[in-house]
Design a protein around this motif. Structure first.
Motif, mmCIF file in Angstrom:
data_model
loop_
_atom_site.group_PDB
_atom_site.id
_atom_site.type_symbol
_atom_site.label_atom_id
_atom_site.label_comp_id
_atom_site.label_asym_id
_atom_site.label_seq_id
_atom_site.Cartn_x
_atom_site.Cartn_y
_atom_site.Cartn_z
ATOM 1 N N MET A 88 -19.685 -23.121 19.863
ATOM 2 C CA MET A 88 -19.442 -23.120 21.139
ATOM 3 C C MET A 88 -20.056 -24.644 21.609
ATOM 4 O O MET A 88 -19.635 -25.086 22.932
ATOM 5 N N ALA A 89 -21.053 -25.203 21.117
ATOM 6 C CA ALA A 89 -21.538 -26.327 21.932
ATOM 7 C C ALA A 89 -21.356 -27.678 20.918
ATOM 8 O O ALA A 89 -21.133 -28.775 21.763
ATOM 9 N N LEU A 90 -21.148 -27.921 19.594
ATOM 10 C CA LEU A 90 -21.022 -28.794 18.789
ATOM 11 C C LEU A 90 -19.762 -29.237 18.549
ATOM 12 O O LEU A 90 -19.174 -30.543 18.600
ATOM 13 N N GLU A 91 -18.744 -28.383 18.060
ATOM 14 C CA GLU A 91 -17.694 -28.396 17.730
ATOM 15 C C GLU A 91 -16.729 -29.183 18.576
ATOM 16 O O GLU A 91 -16.067 -30.189 18.358
ATOM 17 N N PRO A 92 -16.618 -28.660 20.203
ATOM 18 C CA PRO A 92 -16.022 -29.289 21.043
ATOM 19 C C PRO A 92 -16.372 -31.049 21.113
ATOM 20 O O PRO A 92 -15.139 -31.758 21.720
ATOM 21 N N LEU A 93 -17.449 -31.376 20.725
ATOM 22 C CA LEU A 93 -17.682 -32.855 20.899
ATOM 23 C C LEU A 93 -17.407 -33.528 19.899
ATOM 24 O O LEU A 93 -17.481 -34.695 19.795
ATOM 25 N N PRO A 112 -15.573 -35.774 17.262
ATOM 26 C CA PRO A 112 -14.379 -36.596 16.911
ATOM 27 C C PRO A 112 -13.570 -36.020 16.138
ATOM 28 O O PRO A 112 -13.862 -35.388 14.878
ATOM 29 N N PRO A 113 -12.314 -36.218 16.203
ATOM 30 C CA PRO A 113 -10.936 -35.530 15.174
ATOM 31 C C PRO A 113 -11.369 -35.893 13.886
ATOM 32 O O PRO A 113 -10.928 -35.287 12.738
ATOM 33 N N GLU A 114 -11.729 -37.093 13.516
ATOM 34 C CA GLU A 114 -11.998 -37.678 11.905
ATOM 35 C C GLU A 114 -12.999 -36.913 11.244
ATOM 36 O O GLU A 114 -13.211 -36.949 10.044
ATOM 37 N N VAL A 115 -13.993 -36.211 11.970
ATOM 38 C CA VAL A 115 -14.990 -35.253 11.355
ATOM 39 C C VAL A 115 -14.807 -34.118 10.750
ATOM 40 O O VAL A 115 -13.690 -33.503 11.252
ATOM 41 N N SER A 116 -15.089 -33.939 9.443
ATOM 42 C CA SER A 116 -14.771 -32.726 8.706
ATOM 43 C C SER A 116 -15.506 -31.366 9.379
ATOM 44 O O SER A 116 -16.610 -31.483 9.383
ATOM 45 N N LEU A 117 -14.740 -30.709 9.866
ATOM 46 C CA LEU A 117 -15.451 -29.406 10.474
ATOM 47 C C LEU A 117 -16.126 -28.461 9.366
ATOM 48 O O LEU A 117 -17.363 -28.319 9.662
#
Length: 455
Positions: A108-113, A115-120
């Motif tokens: 809810m709070a960290l994933e939307p922030l 950058p695309p290159e970061v491995s979720l």
């Protein structure tokens, strides 16, 4: 050294209990309700308060009155007394509540922030490991949770929520849109259902264990009597805090509805409001709020379940159970949460109505002298119809039975169990009274007969 009553200690226990109840769902439901309710937000939040504030408070009362969830469940019968607490603890603990509490702040709070290159997956793993390491440290010494959570963590959480509310209040003029969806025609009842979906009444049955441990750590004089008083006082004060915070969050949803028309959930509403009113600090604030809210709920569940399982299986000590629950929950938060939700959610939807009924029966126990027939018939009828209703929503029952369930009052609101349960309570209560009256008449007749024989 044993202590007398202390207002400071009571407030700390109250904040501890507030933190246990106030999780991610409690954070995101009210803003969306405010957005959807618009001009009908007052009836909506009134209904919400009944099931999200009053029912949990009564749950704490009921558990304290009956000296534990086990004793409350045993009023139905010994088999229910064994199975119900076990199912609830597994479903709301490592089966759902705790893993979800570890993953929701990230989503809810960290994933939307990020950058695309970061491995979720890697970022999620790092976050959940840190989250459950902190939870483990806070739970491993249960005697310290009042000071650590009630004195520091929950006040910080409240401070952050107040900061968001006041910044929104100062930044945006108050405006109300028109009620949308079900709120347009049934705002009060829809609010009741939203509060019911928080499942805090069910959680209240578990949190009784943690509150008992917390109060014991205060080392009170006349521990049993003062402990029960502390529990009642803490529940009322925690409920008051919950109501105030729900009002703040609902206000944010109401006043920003026109500004964020495309937001789909409460988390998006809060993130957007924080970003506009507080700038970059708003993102950090929301991550902190979500993390702290989920952490305090997690602590309440871990402490309660560890205490419960260590008592029914002494081989697994309290510290072992804390370790096992934290490790399993961390793994599920990363890998197996979706799969286990398929089992846990239906179980919770079945058990939530039963929990509400059990709480109310426990509160009113003295009016029917705890007669088992009232508990048994009412709870089992509720369990049966809740079970059928969940299967009905999944279309897993025959058409004829489905049509019957759809005919029941309030079935469209997932409350098909309510009227049959009320009928079962009424019939069992009246039948029990008639039975007692007949026994009294029989006993009276026998006394007269014996007196005539002696004369």
């Amino acid at each position: 050294m044993r202590k007398n009553f202390s207002l400071t200690s009571t407030l700390q226990v109250s904040l501890l209990l507030f933190g246990f109840f106030f999780g991610a769902g409690n954070l995101i439901f009210p803003p969306l309700m405010g957005k959807m309710a618009g001009t009908e937000f007052l009836p909506a939040i009134s209904g919400f308060a009944i099931t999200a504030v009053l029912c949990p408070v009564l749950g704490i009362f009921s558990v304290a009155k009956m000296d534990g969830m086990d004793n409350l469940a045993k009023q139905v019968d010994k088999y229910f007394g064994l199975l119900f607490p076990l199912v609830i603890c597994l479903a709301i603990g490592p089966g759902l509540g705790i893993p979800r509490a570890g993953s929701v702040p990230f989503v809810m709070a960290l994933e939307p922030l990020l950058p695309p290159e970061v491995s979720l997956p890697a970022a999620r793993a790092l976050y959940t490991v840190v989250f459950f390491a902190i939870a483990f440290w806070l739970c491993i010494s249960p005697g310290k949770i009042v000071r650590r959570v009630g004195k520091f963590i929950t006040p910080l959480l409240l401070l952050l929520i107040c900061s968001l509310f006041f910044s929104t209040w100062l930044k945006f003029p108050f405006r109300q849109g028109l009620a949308q969806g079900p709120y347009a025609g049934a705002s009060f009842l829809t609010g009741v259902l939203e509060g019911y979906n928080t499942m805090d009444a069910l959680a209240a049955l578990n949190f009784g264990f943690a509150i008992t441990i917390a109060i014991k750590s205060l080392n009170l004089k006349d521990g049993r009597q003062n402990g029960r008083f502390y529990t009642y006082a803490a529940a009322v004060i925690a409920g008051t805090f919950l109501l105030i915070v729900y009002g703040m969050l609902t206000y944010i949803g109401v006043t920003t509805a026109d500004l964020f028309p495309t937001t789909k959930n409460g988390a998006e509403i809060l993130r957007s409001a924080a970003a506009i009113s507080l700038g970059k600090f708003g993102y950090a604030l929301m991550l902190s709020v979500f993390s702290l809210a989920c952490l305090t709920t997690c602590i309440g569940l871990i402490v309660s379940l560890s205490d419960y399982f260590s008592k029914i299986c002494p081989y697994f000590t309290y510290k072992k159970m804390v370790t096992i629950i934290c490790v399993i929950s961390c793994l599920l938060a990363n890998f197996g949460l979706d799969a286990i939700l398929k089992f846990s959610l239906p179980t919770l939807f079945i058990m939530s109505p039963v929990s509400v009924v059990l709480i109310l029966l426990g509160i009113g126990e003295r009016f029917y002298r705890g007669r088992r027939i009232v508990f048994s018939l009412t709870v089992y009828v509720c369990l049966l119809f809740s079970f059928i209703d969940v299967f009905n929503k999944a279309s897993w029952i025959p058409t004829l039975l489905r049509d019957f369930m759809d005919l029941l009052p309030l079935s469209e609101f997932k409350l098909a169990w309510l009227v049959p349960t009320l009928l079962a309570f009424g019939l069992s209560f009246i039948g029990d009274k008639l039975y007692l009256c007949s026994r009294c008449r029989t006993a009276g007749a026998l006394d007269v007969s014996e007196k005539m024989k002696t004369e």
